[in-house]
Design an enzyme around this catalytic site. Structure first.
Site, PDB file in Angstrom:
ATOM      1  N   ALA A  77      42.561 -27.181 -41.844  1.00 22.76           N
ATOM      2  CA  ALA A  77      41.630 -26.312 -41.159  1.00 22.76           C
ATOM      3  C   ALA A  77      41.573 -24.908 -41.940  1.00 22.76           C
ATOM      4  O   ALA A  77      40.570 -24.014 -41.667  1.00 22.76           O
ATOM      5  CB  ALA A  77      42.226 -25.997 -39.525  1.00 22.76           C
TER       6      ALA A  77
ATOM      7  N   ARG B 299      33.205 -26.505 -38.679  1.00 20.72           N
ATOM      8  CA  ARG B 299      33.796 -27.150 -39.885  1.00 20.72           C
ATOM      9  C   ARG B 299      32.694 -27.098 -40.990  1.00 20.72           C
ATOM     10  O   ARG B 299      33.009 -27.586 -42.024  1.00 20.72           O
ATOM     11  CB  ARG B 299      34.258 -28.607 -39.610  1.00 20.72           C
ATOM     12  CG  ARG B 299      35.396 -28.744 -38.628  1.00 20.72           C
ATOM     13  CD  ARG B 299      35.752 -30.221 -38.538  1.00 20.72           C
ATOM     14  NE  ARG B 299      36.566 -30.346 -37.406  1.00 20.72           N
ATOM     15  CZ  ARG B 299      37.816 -30.263 -36.998  1.00 20.72           C
ATOM     16  NH1 ARG B 299      38.651 -29.785 -38.088  1.00 20.72           N
ATOM     17  NH2 ARG B 299      38.317 -30.533 -35.890  1.00 20.72           N
TER      18      ARG B 299
ATOM     19  N   TYR C 151      40.967 -39.530 -39.001  1.00 21.69           N
ATOM     20  CA  TYR C 151      41.586 -39.687 -40.252  1.00 21.69           C
ATOM     21  C   TYR C 151      42.251 -40.659 -40.970  1.00 21.69           C
ATOM     22  O   TYR C 151      42.723 -40.736 -41.931  1.00 21.69           O
ATOM     23  CB  TYR C 151      42.767 -38.255 -40.283  1.00 21.69           C
ATOM     24  CG  TYR C 151      42.122 -37.067 -39.704  1.00 21.69           C
ATOM     25  CD1 TYR C 151      41.309 -36.348 -40.772  1.00 21.69           C
ATOM     26  CD2 TYR C 151      42.430 -36.470 -38.504  1.00 21.69           C
ATOM     27  CE1 TYR C 151      40.795 -35.250 -40.369  1.00 21.69           C
ATOM     28  CE2 TYR C 151      41.966 -35.110 -38.264  1.00 21.69           C
ATOM     29  CZ  TYR C 151      41.312 -34.581 -38.988  1.00 21.69           C
ATOM     30  OH  TYR C 151      40.561 -33.439 -38.795  1.00 21.69           O
TER      31      TYR C 151
ATOM     32  N   GLU D 165      38.526 -29.681 -54.155  1.00 21.79           N
ATOM     33  CA  GLU D 165      38.478 -29.704 -52.823  1.00 21.79           C
ATOM     34  C   GLU D 165      38.663 -31.304 -52.348  1.00 21.79           C
ATOM     35  O   GLU D 165      37.688 -31.985 -52.366  1.00 21.79           O
ATOM     36  CB  GLU D 165      37.582 -28.832 -52.189  1.00 21.79           C
ATOM     37  CG  GLU D 165      37.413 -28.839 -50.553  1.00 21.79           C
ATOM     38  CD  GLU D 165      36.521 -28.025 -50.159  1.00 21.79           C
ATOM     39  OE1 GLU D 165      35.266 -28.032 -50.796  1.00 21.79           O
ATOM     40  OE2 GLU D 165      36.368 -27.798 -48.865  1.00 21.79           O
TER      41      GLU D 165
ATOM     42  N   ARG E 235      30.711 -33.169 -38.556  1.00 20.38           N
ATOM     43  CA  ARG E 235      31.546 -33.012 -37.541  1.00 20.38           C
ATOM     44  C   ARG E 235      31.088 -31.624 -36.873  1.00 20.38           C
ATOM     45  O   ARG E 235      29.910 -31.020 -36.885  1.00 20.38           O
ATOM     46  CB  ARG E 235      33.023 -32.876 -37.812  1.00 20.38           C
ATOM     47  CG  ARG E 235      33.524 -34.190 -38.658  1.00 20.38           C
ATOM     48  CD  ARG E 235      34.712 -34.107 -38.968  1.00 20.38           C
ATOM     49  NE  ARG E 235      35.862 -34.011 -37.707  1.00 20.38           N
ATOM     50  CZ  ARG E 235      37.068 -33.865 -37.854  1.00 20.38           C
ATOM     51  NH1 ARG E 235      37.604 -33.540 -39.186  1.00 20.38           N
ATOM     52  NH2 ARG E 235      37.990 -33.665 -36.677  1.00 20.38           N
TER      53      ARG E 235
ATOM     54  N   SER F 153      37.838 -36.667 -43.762  1.00 24.75           N
ATOM     55  CA  SER F 153      36.744 -36.734 -43.044  1.00 24.75           C
ATOM     56  C   SER F 153      35.419 -36.143 -43.867  1.00 24.75           C
ATOM     57  O   SER F 153      36.012 -35.463 -44.952  1.00 24.75           O
ATOM     58  CB  SER F 153      36.921 -36.200 -41.602  1.00 24.75           C
ATOM     59  OG  SER F 153      37.173 -34.648 -41.649  1.00 24.75           O
TER      60      SER F 153
ATOM     61  N   PRO G  40      47.609 -27.586 -43.340  1.00 25.80           N
ATOM     62  CA  PRO G  40      48.557 -27.700 -42.031  1.00 25.80           C
ATOM     63  C   PRO G  40      48.059 -28.928 -41.215  1.00 25.80           C
ATOM     64  O   PRO G  40      46.902 -29.360 -41.293  1.00 25.80           O
ATOM     65  CB  PRO G  40      47.935 -26.454 -41.290  1.00 25.80           C
ATOM     66  CG  PRO G  40      46.688 -26.010 -41.986  1.00 25.80           C
ATOM     67  CD  PRO G  40      46.926 -26.327 -43.494  1.00 25.80           C
ATOM     68  N   ASN G  41      48.930 -29.605 -40.817  1.00 32.31           N
ATOM     69  CA  ASN G  41      48.885 -30.853 -39.743  1.00 32.31           C
ATOM     70  C   ASN G  41      48.523 -32.004 -40.472  1.00 32.31           C
ATOM     71  O   ASN G  41      48.719 -33.277 -39.930  1.00 32.31           O
ATOM     72  CB  ASN G  41      47.494 -30.367 -38.857  1.00 32.31           C
ATOM     73  CG  ASN G  41      47.815 -29.370 -37.972  1.00 32.31           C
ATOM     74  OD1 ASN G  41      49.008 -29.422 -37.227  1.00 32.31           O
ATOM     75  ND2 ASN G  41      46.833 -28.564 -37.809  1.00 32.31           N
TER      76      ASN G  41
ATOM     77  N   HIS H 260      38.946 -33.621 -48.655  1.00 29.49           N
ATOM     78  CA  HIS H 260      38.729 -34.020 -47.197  1.00 29.49           C
ATOM     79  C   HIS H 260      38.935 -35.588 -46.990  1.00 29.49           C
ATOM     80  O   HIS H 260      37.923 -36.129 -47.455  1.00 29.49           O
ATOM     81  CB  HIS H 260      37.707 -33.213 -46.562  1.00 29.49           C
ATOM     82  CG  HIS H 260      37.759 -31.735 -46.638  1.00 29.49           C
ATOM     83  ND1 HIS H 260      38.687 -30.887 -46.031  1.00 29.49           N
ATOM     84  CD2 HIS H 260      37.147 -30.965 -47.397  1.00 29.49           C
ATOM     85  CE1 HIS H 260      38.686 -29.786 -46.276  1.00 29.49           C
ATOM     86  NE2 HIS H 260      37.654 -29.760 -47.264  1.00 29.49           N
TER      87      HIS H 260
ATOM     88  N   ASP I  45      40.932 -16.713 -52.600  1.00 27.63           N
ATOM     89  CA  ASP I  45      41.264 -15.641 -53.350  1.00 27.63           C
ATOM     90  C   ASP I  45      42.190 -16.282 -54.479  1.00 27.63           C
ATOM     91  O   ASP I  45      42.436 -16.040 -55.762  1.00 27.63           O
ATOM     92  CB  ASP I  45      41.762 -14.278 -52.891  1.00 27.63           C
ATOM     93  CG  ASP I  45      40.684 -13.489 -52.444  1.00 27.63           C
ATOM     94  OD1 ASP I  45      39.242 -13.922 -52.897  1.00 27.63           O
ATOM     95  OD2 ASP I  45      40.725 -12.379 -51.903  1.00 27.63           O
TER      96      ASP I  45
ATOM     97  N   ASN J  26      43.592 -30.156 -50.179  1.00 29.25           N
ATOM     98  CA  ASN J  26      43.159 -30.529 -48.852  1.00 29.25           C
ATOM     99  C   ASN J  26      43.597 -29.512 -48.124  1.00 29.25           C
ATOM    100  O   ASN J  26      44.868 -29.426 -47.632  1.00 29.25           O
ATOM    101  CB  ASN J  26      43.559 -31.880 -48.378  1.00 29.25           C
ATOM    102  CG  ASN J  26      42.950 -32.281 -46.919  1.00 29.25           C
ATOM    103  OD1 ASN J  26      42.447 -30.922 -46.328  1.00 29.25           O
ATOM    104  ND2 ASN J  26      42.782 -33.346 -46.463  1.00 29.25           N
TER     105      ASN J  26
ATOM    106  N   ARG K 264      48.002 -38.534 -36.233  1.00 28.31           N
ATOM    107  CA  ARG K 264      47.108 -37.577 -35.950  1.00 28.31           C
ATOM    108  C   ARG K 264      45.603 -38.132 -35.839  1.00 28.31           C
ATOM    109  O   ARG K 264      45.180 -38.483 -36.981  1.00 28.31           O
ATOM    110  CB  ARG K 264      47.251 -36.386 -36.844  1.00 28.31           C
ATOM    111  CG  ARG K 264      46.232 -35.356 -36.643  1.00 28.31           C
ATOM    112  CD  ARG K 264      45.990 -34.410 -37.550  1.00 28.31           C
ATOM    113  NE  ARG K 264      45.138 -33.315 -37.530  1.00 28.31           N
ATOM    114  CZ  ARG K 264      44.575 -32.844 -38.454  1.00 28.31           C
ATOM    115  NH1 ARG K 264      44.813 -32.971 -39.611  1.00 28.31           N
ATOM    116  NH2 ARG K 264      43.760 -31.891 -38.106  1.00 28.31           N
TER     117      ARG K 264
HETATM  118  C1  DQA Z   1      40.406 -32.365 -43.216  1.00 33.67           C
HETATM  119  C2  DQA Z   1      39.166 -31.635 -42.288  1.00 33.67           C
HETATM  120  C3  DQA Z   1      39.445 -30.216 -41.710  1.00 33.67           C
HETATM  121  O1  DQA Z   1      38.400 -29.769 -41.022  1.00 33.67           O
HETATM  122  C4  DQA Z   1      40.687 -30.349 -40.799  1.00 33.67           C
HETATM  123  O2  DQA Z   1      40.818 -29.269 -39.946  1.00 33.67           O
HETATM  124  C5  DQA Z   1      41.756 -31.133 -40.950  1.00 33.67           C
HETATM  125  C6  DQA Z   1      41.561 -32.239 -42.070  1.00 33.67           C
HETATM  126  C7  DQA Z   1      40.250 -33.444 -43.649  1.00 33.67           C
HETATM  127  O3  DQA Z   1      40.748 -33.870 -44.491  1.00 33.67           O
HETATM  128  O4  DQA Z   1      39.260 -34.278 -43.107  1.00 33.67           O
HETATM  129  O5  DQA Z   1      42.996 -30.742 -40.945  1.00 33.67           O
HETATM  130  O6  DQA Z   1      40.661 -31.302 -44.008  1.00 33.67           O
END
Ligand code: DQA
Length: 146
Positions: free
Chosen positions: A78, A112, A24, A99, A108, A103, A11-12, A101, A88, A75, A19
């Site tokens: 949140a 998180r 980011y 995994e 942070r 950031s 998401p996002n 990210h 799962d 990624n 954003r």
């Molecule tokens: C994120 C880190 C997450 O905490 C955050 O909610 C994101 C972006 C990152 O790529 O740094 O949406 O996954």
């Protein structure tokens, strides 16, 4: 063995570029997919990308990857910090899982600092910004070659 790597964006992340660019970076999600695609090609791998703001759609994409793709780079946005359902689904995938990210969530807010995805990932790449996409694919290629 499949040469496909599923790159999943939660998401996002569709808003990247506009954003919170101070957190980011200025790159868009398309820029990151292009980096991953170019890195994958260097290793004879192919990227399939899917972004969703919906937990269930991400879970279905993970289900669709089972016995079909060699690796998942995810990624989860949140959902990283809350989605035991994604945990799962990933646990039921038998290939390499990275995994990723942009950031460093550990540097942070306290909420998180927990990743429910990390325990089912082969490894995690965090805090390297846009370069993380290259690093994640390099990690997949190394794992698949080992
Ligand atoms: C994120 C880190 C997450 O905490 C955050 O909610 C994101 C972006 C990152 O790529 O740094 O949406 O996954």
């Amino acid at each position: 063995m499949s040469s496909v790597v599923l790159l999943l964006s939660g998401p996002n992340l569709n808003l990247l570029g506009t954003r919170e660019p101070d957190v980011y970076g200025p790159e868009t999600l398309d820029d990151h997919v292009a980096t991953a695609t170019a890195t994958a090609a260097d290793h004879g791998l192919e990227i399939e990308h899917f972004q969703s703001n919906h937990e269930g759609e991400l879970i279905e994409a993970i289900h669709g990857a089972r016995d079909r793709v060699a690796a998942i780079v995810i990624n989860p946005g949140a959902f990283t910090h809350s989605s035991w359902a994604i945990h799962d689904a990933l646990a039921a995938f038998s290939g390499v899982i990275v995994e990723l990210h942009l950031s460093n969530p550990n540097a942070r807010e306290a909420w998180r600092h927990t990743s429910v995805v990390a325990p089912v990932a082969t490894g995690s790449i965090v805090g390297f910004g846009a370069d993380g996409y290259r690093l994640a694919i390099e990690a997949v290629a190394a794992q698949l070659a080992s």
